[in-house]
Design a protein around this motif. Structure first.
Motif, PDB file in Angstrom:
ATOM      1  N   ASP A  41       9.984 -30.926  22.246  1.00  0.00           N
ATOM      2  CA  ASP A  41       9.190 -31.145  23.565  1.00  0.00           C
ATOM      3  C   ASP A  41       8.984 -32.480  23.926  1.00  0.00           C
ATOM      4  O   ASP A  41       8.292 -32.951  24.733  1.00  0.00           O
ATOM      5  CB  ASP A  41       7.626 -30.436  23.145  1.00  0.00           C
ATOM      6  CG  ASP A  41       7.599 -28.935  23.045  1.00  0.00           C
ATOM      7  OD1 ASP A  41       8.578 -28.222  23.810  1.00  0.00           O
ATOM      8  OD2 ASP A  41       6.766 -28.506  22.183  1.00  0.00           O
ATOM      9  N   GLU A  42       9.479 -33.490  23.110  1.00  0.00           N
ATOM     10  CA  GLU A  42       9.468 -34.804  23.248  1.00  0.00           C
ATOM     11  C   GLU A  42       8.236 -35.465  23.356  1.00  0.00           C
ATOM     12  O   GLU A  42       7.886 -36.358  24.104  1.00  0.00           O
ATOM     13  CB  GLU A  42      10.212 -35.222  24.506  1.00  0.00           C
ATOM     14  CG  GLU A  42      11.762 -35.037  24.586  1.00  0.00           C
ATOM     15  CD  GLU A  42      12.506 -35.306  25.730  1.00  0.00           C
ATOM     16  OE1 GLU A  42      11.708 -36.023  26.784  1.00  0.00           O
ATOM     17  OE2 GLU A  42      13.733 -35.154  25.965  1.00  0.00           O
ATOM     18  N   TYR A  43       7.392 -34.858  22.341  1.00  0.00           N
ATOM     19  CA  TYR A  43       5.916 -35.441  22.166  1.00  0.00           C
ATOM     20  C   TYR A  43       5.742 -35.882  20.908  1.00  0.00           C
ATOM     21  O   TYR A  43       6.391 -35.810  19.928  1.00  0.00           O
ATOM     22  CB  TYR A  43       4.923 -34.174  22.274  1.00  0.00           C
ATOM     23  CG  TYR A  43       4.631 -33.520  23.602  1.00  0.00           C
ATOM     24  CD1 TYR A  43       3.618 -34.509  24.466  1.00  0.00           C
ATOM     25  CD2 TYR A  43       4.940 -32.621  24.145  1.00  0.00           C
ATOM     26  CE1 TYR A  43       3.311 -33.908  25.588  1.00  0.00           C
ATOM     27  CE2 TYR A  43       4.866 -32.447  25.529  1.00  0.00           C
ATOM     28  CZ  TYR A  43       3.995 -32.944  26.250  1.00  0.00           C
ATOM     29  OH  TYR A  43       3.515 -32.556  27.400  1.00  0.00           O
ATOM     30  N   PHE A  44       4.773 -37.129  20.721  1.00  0.00           N
ATOM     31  CA  PHE A  44       4.370 -37.633  19.806  1.00  0.00           C
ATOM     32  C   PHE A  44       2.971 -37.391  19.500  1.00  0.00           C
ATOM     33  O   PHE A  44       2.006 -37.063  20.485  1.00  0.00           O
ATOM     34  CB  PHE A  44       4.429 -39.293  19.984  1.00  0.00           C
ATOM     35  CG  PHE A  44       5.780 -39.857  20.157  1.00  0.00           C
ATOM     36  CD1 PHE A  44       6.476 -40.862  19.012  1.00  0.00           C
ATOM     37  CD2 PHE A  44       6.400 -39.856  21.116  1.00  0.00           C
ATOM     38  CE1 PHE A  44       7.491 -41.162  18.886  1.00  0.00           C
ATOM     39  CE2 PHE A  44       7.847 -40.724  21.214  1.00  0.00           C
ATOM     40  CZ  PHE A  44       8.487 -41.128  20.258  1.00  0.00           C
ATOM     41  N   ASN A  45       2.824 -37.116  18.504  1.00  0.00           N
ATOM     42  CA  ASN A  45       1.383 -36.849  17.632  1.00  0.00           C
ATOM     43  C   ASN A  45       0.925 -37.999  16.877  1.00  0.00           C
ATOM     44  O   ASN A  45       1.660 -38.410  16.165  1.00  0.00           O
ATOM     45  CB  ASN A  45       1.261 -35.392  16.857  1.00  0.00           C
ATOM     46  CG  ASN A  45       1.707 -34.465  17.830  1.00  0.00           C
ATOM     47  OD1 ASN A  45       1.200 -33.930  18.799  1.00  0.00           O
ATOM     48  ND2 ASN A  45       3.174 -34.116  17.708  1.00  0.00           N
ATOM     49  N   ILE A  46      -0.587 -38.413  16.687  1.00  0.00           N
ATOM     50  CA  ILE A  46      -1.221 -39.200  16.029  1.00  0.00           C
ATOM     51  C   ILE A  46      -2.473 -38.819  15.737  1.00  0.00           C
ATOM     52  O   ILE A  46      -3.444 -38.049  16.405  1.00  0.00           O
ATOM     53  CB  ILE A  46      -1.453 -40.591  16.534  1.00  0.00           C
ATOM     54  CG1 ILE A  46       0.241 -41.441  16.885  1.00  0.00           C
ATOM     55  CG2 ILE A  46      -2.255 -41.420  15.688  1.00  0.00           C
ATOM     56  CD1 ILE A  46      -0.195 -42.775  17.467  1.00  0.00           C
ATOM     57  N   TRP A  47      -2.860 -38.766  14.403  1.00  0.00           N
ATOM     58  CA  TRP A  47      -4.039 -38.482  13.700  1.00  0.00           C
ATOM     59  C   TRP A  47      -4.641 -39.261  13.004  1.00  0.00           C
ATOM     60  O   TRP A  47      -3.930 -40.268  12.571  1.00  0.00           O
ATOM     61  CB  TRP A  47      -3.921 -37.311  12.889  1.00  0.00           C
ATOM     62  CG  TRP A  47      -3.384 -35.937  13.193  1.00  0.00           C
ATOM     63  CD1 TRP A  47      -4.309 -34.858  13.411  1.00  0.00           C
ATOM     64  CD2 TRP A  47      -2.032 -35.538  13.313  1.00  0.00           C
ATOM     65  NE1 TRP A  47      -3.294 -33.798  13.915  1.00  0.00           N
ATOM     66  CE2 TRP A  47      -2.001 -34.330  13.828  1.00  0.00           C
ATOM     67  CE3 TRP A  47      -0.843 -36.318  13.088  1.00  0.00           C
ATOM     68  CZ2 TRP A  47      -0.753 -33.564  14.225  1.00  0.00           C
ATOM     69  CZ3 TRP A  47       0.285 -35.387  13.497  1.00  0.00           C
ATOM     70  CH2 TRP A  47       0.314 -33.973  14.128  1.00  0.00           C
ATOM     71  N   THR A  48      -5.905 -39.633  13.146  1.00  0.00           N
ATOM     72  CA  THR A  48      -6.691 -40.823  12.590  1.00  0.00           C
ATOM     73  C   THR A  48      -7.770 -40.426  11.481  1.00  0.00           C
ATOM     74  O   THR A  48      -8.005 -39.257  11.419  1.00  0.00           O
ATOM     75  CB  THR A  48      -7.331 -41.748  13.685  1.00  0.00           C
ATOM     76  OG1 THR A  48      -8.495 -40.886  14.339  1.00  0.00           O
ATOM     77  CG2 THR A  48      -6.364 -42.273  14.645  1.00  0.00           C
ATOM     78  N   ASN A  49      -8.080 -41.395  10.740  1.00  0.00           N
ATOM     79  CA  ASN A  49      -9.065 -41.005   9.662  1.00  0.00           C
ATOM     80  C   ASN A  49     -10.695 -40.846  10.345  1.00  0.00           C
ATOM     81  O   ASN A  49     -11.430 -40.409   9.613  1.00  0.00           O
ATOM     82  CB  ASN A  49      -9.169 -42.026   8.480  1.00  0.00           C
ATOM     83  CG  ASN A  49      -9.478 -43.308   8.974  1.00  0.00           C
ATOM     84  OD1 ASN A  49      -9.741 -43.332  10.247  1.00  0.00           O
ATOM     85  ND2 ASN A  49      -9.458 -44.343   8.108  1.00  0.00           N
ATOM     86  N   ASP A  50     -10.816 -41.291  11.520  1.00  0.00           N
ATOM     87  CA  ASP A  50     -12.113 -41.051  12.252  1.00  0.00           C
ATOM     88  C   ASP A  50     -12.064 -39.597  13.251  1.00  0.00           C
ATOM     89  O   ASP A  50     -12.651 -39.798  14.260  1.00  0.00           O
ATOM     90  CB  ASP A  50     -12.668 -42.271  12.716  1.00  0.00           C
ATOM     91  CG  ASP A  50     -11.472 -43.001  13.951  1.00  0.00           C
ATOM     92  OD1 ASP A  50     -10.385 -42.450  13.843  1.00  0.00           O
ATOM     93  OD2 ASP A  50     -11.971 -43.924  14.309  1.00  0.00           O
TER      94      ASP A  50
END
Length: 64
Positions: A41-50
Motif C-alpha cells: 500500500d506504500e504506507y508508513f506507520n508510526i506508534w508513540t509511547n503517548d
C-alpha cells in the motif's frame, strides 16, 4: 519533536510528507516506539509511547 508537532505536520500536509521530513521526525522524536512500512500500500506507520498512531505516505516532491 513532540507528538502533537508530528500530528500537526502530518495533518497540514494531508498525510503525505517528504523523505526529509520523515527522517527529521524519526531522528528527533524519542517517544516513537514502533515504525513500519507496508510495501503493497506504500504506507508508513508510526506508534508513540503517548498513544499516538499515524498512517501516512512518504513521497518525493512532484511524485504522484
Amino acid at each position: 519533536m513532540y507528538s502533537y508537532e508530528i500530528d500537526q505536520i502530518l495533518k497540514s500536509q494531508n498525510y503525505i510528507i517528504s523523505p526529509e521530513t520523515y527522517i527529521d521526525i524519526c531522528n528527533t522524536s524519542p517517544q516513537i516506539i514502533k515504525k513500519n512500512y507496508e510495501p503493497y500500500d506504500e504506507y508508513f506507520n508510526i506508534w508513540t509511547n503517548d498513544n499516538y498512531y499515524w498512517k501516512f505516505k512518504v513521497k518525493l516532491k512532484g511524485e504522484q
